[in-house]
Write a protein that holds these residues in place. Structure first.
Motif: not given
Length: 81
Positions: A8, A32, A34, A47, A49, A51, A60-63, A68
């Motif tokens: 991370e 996912y 975006c 991509h 992730v 949070w 938590r989201r996938h962009w 991003w």
């Protein structure tokens, strides 16, 4: 400010403190949506992730990586109902 811990990276920006993880194409196995552009992120596409850095990860989201990077320049789009 950026700092890395394990897989991370932690980032500070005008929109707060975030924990992010870059996902490689080979590790991206699901589709996912975006929150930046509301388009699909297909399996196999690298991509990000993200949070809240001090939260429990429920946000938590996938962009898309580019969405991003541009997130502070526009608002998050919501799906049409």
């Amino acid at each position: 400010m950026n700092r890395i811990t394990g897989g991370e990276r932690y980032e500070s920006g005008p929109d707060g403190e975030w924990a992010i993880r870059r996902i490689s194409g080979s590790a991206a196995v699901k589709t996912y949506r975006c929150p930046g552009c509301y388009q699909l992120i297909p399996p196999g596409m690298p991509h990000v992730v993200a949070w809240a850095a001090y939260g429990d990860g429920d946000d938590r989201r996938h962009w898309h990586s580019s969405c991003w990077e541009r997130r502070t320049h526009r608002s998050v789009r919501h799906p049409r109902r």
